[in-house]
Design a protein around this motif. Structure first.
Motif, PDB file in Angstrom:
ATOM      1  N   HIS A 198       0.850  -1.186   0.000  1.00  0.00           N
ATOM      2  CA  HIS A 198       0.000   0.000   0.000  1.00  0.00           C
ATOM      3  C   HIS A 198       0.885   1.235   0.000  1.00  0.00           C
ATOM      4  O   HIS A 198       2.096   1.153   0.243  1.00  0.00           O
ATOM      5  CB  HIS A 198      -0.931   0.014   1.227  1.00  0.00           C
ATOM      6  N   VAL A 199       0.281   2.376  -0.300  1.00  0.00           N
ATOM      7  CA  VAL A 199       1.004   3.645  -0.310  1.00  0.00           C
ATOM      8  C   VAL A 199       0.192   4.685   0.458  1.00  0.00           C
ATOM      9  O   VAL A 199      -0.991   4.482   0.748  1.00  0.00           O
ATOM     10  CB  VAL A 199       1.249   4.155  -1.756  1.00  0.00           C
ATOM     11  N   ASN A 200       0.836   5.792   0.773  1.00  0.00           N
ATOM     12  CA  ASN A 200       0.176   6.930   1.405  1.00  0.00           C
ATOM     13  C   ASN A 200       0.020   8.029   0.366  1.00  0.00           C
ATOM     14  O   ASN A 200       1.021   8.564  -0.130  1.00  0.00           O
ATOM     15  CB  ASN A 200       0.994   7.437   2.586  1.00  0.00           C
ATOM     16  N   VAL A 201      -1.207   8.337   0.005  1.00  0.00           N
ATOM     17  CA  VAL A 201      -1.487   9.316  -1.037  1.00  0.00           C
ATOM     18  C   VAL A 201      -1.625  10.711  -0.415  1.00  0.00           C
ATOM     19  O   VAL A 201      -2.349  10.897   0.571  1.00  0.00           O
ATOM     20  CB  VAL A 201      -2.773   8.951  -1.805  1.00  0.00           C
ATOM     21  N   MET A 202      -0.933  11.669  -1.007  1.00  0.00           N
ATOM     22  CA  MET A 202      -0.925  13.037  -0.498  1.00  0.00           C
ATOM     23  C   MET A 202      -1.783  13.959  -1.363  1.00  0.00           C
ATOM     24  O   MET A 202      -1.759  13.856  -2.593  1.00  0.00           O
ATOM     25  CB  MET A 202       0.511  13.582  -0.454  1.00  0.00           C
ATOM     26  N   ASP A 203      -2.516  14.841  -0.723  1.00  0.00           N
ATOM     27  CA  ASP A 203      -3.244  15.911  -1.394  1.00  0.00           C
ATOM     28  C   ASP A 203      -2.433  17.193  -1.211  1.00  0.00           C
ATOM     29  O   ASP A 203      -2.214  17.635  -0.070  1.00  0.00           O
ATOM     30  CB  ASP A 203      -4.640  16.061  -0.785  1.00  0.00           C
ATOM     31  N   ILE A 204      -1.965  17.782  -2.306  1.00  0.00           N
ATOM     32  CA  ILE A 204      -1.035  18.909  -2.203  1.00  0.00           C
ATOM     33  C   ILE A 204      -1.623  20.072  -1.413  1.00  0.00           C
ATOM     34  O   ILE A 204      -0.945  20.610  -0.514  1.00  0.00           O
ATOM     35  CB  ILE A 204      -0.555  19.353  -3.602  1.00  0.00           C
ATOM     36  N   TRP A 234      10.324  16.185   4.235  1.00  0.00           N
ATOM     37  CA  TRP A 234       9.522  16.165   5.469  1.00  0.00           C
ATOM     38  C   TRP A 234       9.218  14.738   5.912  1.00  0.00           C
ATOM     39  O   TRP A 234       9.286  14.425   7.098  1.00  0.00           O
ATOM     40  CB  TRP A 234       8.225  16.946   5.259  1.00  0.00           C
ATOM     41  N   ILE A 235       8.881  13.878   4.961  1.00  0.00           N
ATOM     42  CA  ILE A 235       8.607  12.476   5.290  1.00  0.00           C
ATOM     43  C   ILE A 235       9.860  11.818   5.859  1.00  0.00           C
ATOM     44  O   ILE A 235       9.811  11.099   6.863  1.00  0.00           O
ATOM     45  CB  ILE A 235       8.114  11.714   4.039  1.00  0.00           C
ATOM     46  N   PHE A 236      10.997  12.066   5.220  1.00  0.00           N
ATOM     47  CA  PHE A 236      12.260  11.485   5.668  1.00  0.00           C
ATOM     48  C   PHE A 236      12.594  11.929   7.088  1.00  0.00           C
ATOM     49  O   PHE A 236      13.141  11.152   7.882  1.00  0.00           O
ATOM     50  CB  PHE A 236      13.386  11.885   4.715  1.00  0.00           C
ATOM     51  N   GLU A 237      12.240  13.169   7.413  1.00  0.00           N
ATOM     52  CA  GLU A 237      12.489  13.691   8.756  1.00  0.00           C
ATOM     53  C   GLU A 237      11.542  13.111   9.798  1.00  0.00           C
ATOM     54  O   GLU A 237      11.725  13.311  10.999  1.00  0.00           O
ATOM     55  CB  GLU A 237      12.341  15.211   8.757  1.00  0.00           C
ATOM     56  N   GLY A 238      10.503  12.407   9.358  1.00  0.00           N
ATOM     57  CA  GLY A 238       9.553  11.817  10.294  1.00  0.00           C
ATOM     58  C   GLY A 238       8.370  12.694  10.620  1.00  0.00           C
ATOM     59  O   GLY A 238       7.612  12.394  11.551  1.00  0.00           O
ATOM     60  N   ARG A 239       8.188  13.770   9.846  1.00  0.00           N
ATOM     61  CA  ARG A 239       7.031  14.636  10.083  1.00  0.00           C
ATOM     62  C   ARG A 239       5.738  13.922   9.677  1.00  0.00           C
ATOM     63  O   ARG A 239       5.733  13.063   8.794  1.00  0.00           O
ATOM     64  CB  ARG A 239       7.164  15.935   9.292  1.00  0.00           C
ATOM     65  N   ALA A 240       4.639  14.320  10.312  1.00  0.00           N
ATOM     66  CA  ALA A 240       3.327  13.732  10.027  1.00  0.00           C
ATOM     67  C   ALA A 240       2.721  14.423   8.810  1.00  0.00           C
ATOM     68  O   ALA A 240       1.800  15.243   8.918  1.00  0.00           O
ATOM     69  CB  ALA A 240       2.425  13.854  11.238  1.00  0.00           C
ATOM     70  N   VAL A 241       3.231  14.084   7.634  1.00  0.00           N
ATOM     71  CA  VAL A 241       2.708  14.653   6.395  1.00  0.00           C
ATOM     72  C   VAL A 241       1.314  14.060   6.151  1.00  0.00           C
ATOM     73  O   VAL A 241       1.164  12.837   6.134  1.00  0.00           O
ATOM     74  CB  VAL A 241       3.643  14.337   5.205  1.00  0.00           C
ATOM     75  N   PRO A 242       0.285  14.891   5.971  1.00  0.00           N
ATOM     76  CA  PRO A 242      -1.079  14.362   5.778  1.00  0.00           C
ATOM     77  C   PRO A 242      -1.161  13.448   4.557  1.00  0.00           C
ATOM     78  O   PRO A 242      -0.616  13.763   3.497  1.00  0.00           O
ATOM     79  CB  PRO A 242      -1.915  15.628   5.570  1.00  0.00           C
TER      80      PRO A 242
END
Length: 286
Positions: free
Chosen positions: A130-136, A174-182
């Motif tokens: 599965h993947v995490n889909v981002m809405d810009i 941001w993802i690499f840093e561990g931030r909670a990217v929506p």
């Protein structure tokens, strides 16, 4: 293993010199390493040729990044893949092109376009479930709240036509840093099976296919009919193919013990002799 990025990879259909330079510089400015660059817009009329090419490139890059023991790797890998599906159907479903998504395969972060065949083989082989889909726009609102962007900067990124330059590497950082990217979790059921196509033609004219040997019942000396009607004989090694013969061999591309079948002509250019292109079916029964 460290939490530093050791290796960066960009797989994209935006590859002219100017676009390439901007993407490489942006990646280096965010991650501190200069990325490997793979262009995938194949010279063919096949509508999804770029994505078909990308799906094989991704497998090869995952193999290169993870096949050594973790203790011997200098750091993590970030792969940015932008192969945009275009057309009226995409415009109906998405406001500004297909969304981006991300996932991890071991210590490799993959941030990619969601639509199209690019993630297909990794899905087929069970590397991505599965993947995490981002809405810009949603990510931009969050970045403003974090204090990472001003509203003016966020508006520019939200409406840019070069999203793989403006948005994707920043989100990956941001993802690499561990931030909670929506994001929202999604499967990849919308991608058709990728088995049975030519995904790359190398500089020798050998055609890399998305078949594994067991998918075609590969046996030494077995003969199979190619999509173009030619007869090809299975040979484990290219060195065993008689001069001028058309063969199916087990090539060097793939993931760990799984290696792709290739179409080759001994001392000849298979693509030129057989008229092969990226996106073509491999066998007559495809």
């Amino acid at each position: 293993m460290t939490d530093q990025v050791q290796t960066g990879v960009i797989i994209t259909d935006c590859y002219d010199d100017k676009a390439r330079g901007r993407q490489q510089t942006r990646f280096a400015s965010l991650f501190g390493v200069s990325p490997t660059f793979s262009s995938v817009l194949a010279p063919t009329s096949h509508l999804e040729a770029g994505g078909i090419q990308a799906t094989g490139h991704l497998i090869d890059q995952l193999d290169a990044a993870t096949s050594l023991p973790a203790s011997r790797r200098g750091g993590k890998t970030v792969i940015l893949m932008n192969v945009a599906t275009r057309g009226e159907d995409v415009r109906k479903r998405w406001n500004n092109g297909t969304p981006f998504c991300y996932t991890w395969v071991e210590d490799v972060l993959i941030a990619s376009t969601f639509d199209g065949p690019g993630l297909g083989l990794a899905r087929d082989w069970g590397l991505i479930k599965h993947v995490n889909v981002m809405d810009i726009p949603t990510v931009m609102k969050t970045a403003i709240a974090w204090g990472e962007l001003t509203r003016t900067e966020a508006d520019r990124i939200e409406h840019t036509q070069f999203r793989s330059y403006e948005f994707l590497p920043l989100a990956a950082r941001w993802i690499f840093e561990g931030r909670a990217v929506p994001s929202e979790v999604a499967t990849l059921e919308h991608i058709n099976s990728m088995a049975g196509h030519i995904w790359f033609i190398d500089n020798f004219g050998n055609a890399k296919t998305s078949y594994l040997p067991e998918q075609i019942g590969f046996e030494e000396g077995k003969q199979l009919t190619l999509a173009g009607g030619q007869i090809a004989t299975c040979h484990r090694r290219l060195a065993d193919v008689p001069h001028g013969s058309v063969a199916l061999t087990i090539g060097s591309s793939g993931f760990r013990e799984r290696r792709f079948v290739e179409i080759a002509v001994q001392r000849g250019n298979a693509a030129g002799v057989l008229g092969l292109n990226v996106g073509d079916n491999v066998l007559a029964h495809n």
